[in-house]
Write an enzyme that holds these catalytic residues in place. Structure first.
Site, short mmCIF file in Angstrom:
data_model
loop_
_atom_site.label_atom_id
_atom_site.label_comp_id
_atom_site.label_asym_id
_atom_site.label_seq_id
_atom_site.Cartn_x
_atom_site.Cartn_y
_atom_site.Cartn_z
CE LYS A 1 -3.55 -2.53 2.21
NZ LYS A 1 -4.42 -3.07 2.92
CD GLN B 1 -2.98 -4.84 6.43
OE1 GLN B 1 -3.28 -3.73 5.86
NE2 GLN B 1 -4.40 -5.84 6.06
CG ASP C 1 -9.40 -0.91 3.88
OD1 ASP C 1 -9.19 -0.45 3.45
OD2 ASP C 1 -8.67 -0.29 5.57
#
Ligand SMILES: NC(=O)c1ccc[n+]([C@@H]2O[C@H](COP(=O)([O-])OP(=O)(O)OC[C@H]3O[C@@H](n4cnc5c(N)ncnc54)[C@H](OP(=O)(O)O)[C@@H]3O)[C@@H](O)[C@H]2O)c1
Length: 292
Positions: free
Chosen positions: A52, A96, A119
């Site tokens: 990422k 994460q 997200d």
């Protein structure tokens, strides 16, 4: 059979994003900035986050990686999320997953400002997605919709069968495809581990999306001739043929299913790169203030 090349499409989209960033900066705007929180040293999570960060660099975004030991308290993690929520320099935040067992992932997700939740996991954003309002859509289903769009694969009136009902893949996928309008208008069946006679459903699929995490679950006898097959699964299985000792394996028996398909995604190189690029798209949206 046509192979759906997620890697190629994702590179094209990255190019488009990089161009847009150049224009924003040239016009005096600020570079999009993604913050990523990583707790602990899980190998998989380390890899995902490093990808990422690399993706951000490639398109001209700023990225900040914030690390915590896996014994961090939920309070300290929450405080950091709140601080980032207030930081006007940061447009998007991801934490994460998975987190260590002593931390409630749901609490952390709900602490993220929905306007920075790139997200798309915050209940506010999930709710907006369900009723078709502009929002951050979870990266994997967002990427799959984009793949279908770029390959001009019609969804209207088609029977789409999704296997898997996770909150981040299967469930949002089923909702997006059944949404009224462009890239929706499909009749959707959502299958899961309690579905009886799953083959009865998969054989009806014009578009079959497998998001199970069960290597090579979908065999040729489960797929209709001419179907579009999207393989989301990525399970690392031991292999003596690769340098790493592992092989990324999808949920579809590619060799026997591919000849029956009109289109199929490979693993790797199908859905995975599109998931990565969708996070960039969401971060750009956040930076432009286009959601909210
Ligand atoms: N390529 C990418 O970018 C990407 C992104 C995300 C995930 N993935 C991969 O996609 C796979 C799914 O991920 P996920 O997060 O959605 O997984 P998950 O949370 O474990 O959900 C798996 C789903 O599959 C269902 N399932 C399990 N065994 C089944 C069976 N035998 N028959 C029918 N349904 C079954 C489960 O049903 P129940 O709900 O009844 O338990 C569940 O809904 C994993 O391999 C993951 O690594 C890839």
């Amino acid at each position: 059979m046509q192979l759906i090349d997620g890697k190629k499409i994702s590179e094209e989209i990255k190019q488009e994003i990089a161009e847009e960033v150049k224009t924003i900066v040239a016009n005096g705007g600020k570079r999009p900035h993604l913050a990523a929180i990583l707790v602990g040293n899980d190998g998989g999570s380390e890899t995902y986050v490093s990808h990422k960060v690399k993706d951000c660099e490639q398109v001209g975004f700023i990225s900040t990686l914030i690390r915590f030991d896996d014994n961090v308290s939920e309070k300290d993690l929450t405080d950091k999320v709140i601080a980032i929520n207030k930081d006007a320099e940061i447009d998007g935040l991801i934490v994460q997953l998975p987190l260590p067992k002593h931390i409630s992932e749901q609490n952390i997700i709900e602490t993220i400002d929905p306007l920075k939740d790139v997200d798309g996991f915050h209940p506010t954003n999930v709710g907006k997605m369900v009723i078709g309002l502009p929002t951050f859509v979870s990266a994997t289903p967002y990427g799959i919709v984009e793949l279908l769009k770029r390959y001009k694969i019609e969804t209207a009136g088609k029977h789409c069968v999704v296997i898997g009902r996770s909150n981040i893949v299967g469930k949002p996928m089923s909702i997006l495809l059944s949404q009224k309008g462009s890239m929706g208008d499909a009749t959707v069946t959502l299958c899961h581990s309690r579905t009886k006679n799953i083959k009865e459903f998969t054989l009806q699929a014009d578009i079959l999306i497998a998001a199970i995490g069960s290597p090579e679950f979908v065999s040729a006898d489960m797929v209709k001739d001419g179907a579009v097959v999207i393989d989301v699964g990525t399970t690392r299985i031991k292999s003596d043929k690769t340098k790493s000792g592992f092989k990324l394996t999808g949920d579809v028996k590619f060799e026997e299913v591919a000849p029956k398909c009109s289109y199929i995604t490979p693993v790797p190189g199908g859905v995975g790169p599109m998931t990565r690029v969708s996070l960039l798209k969401n971060t750009l949206l956040a930076a432009k203030g286009k959601v909210g």
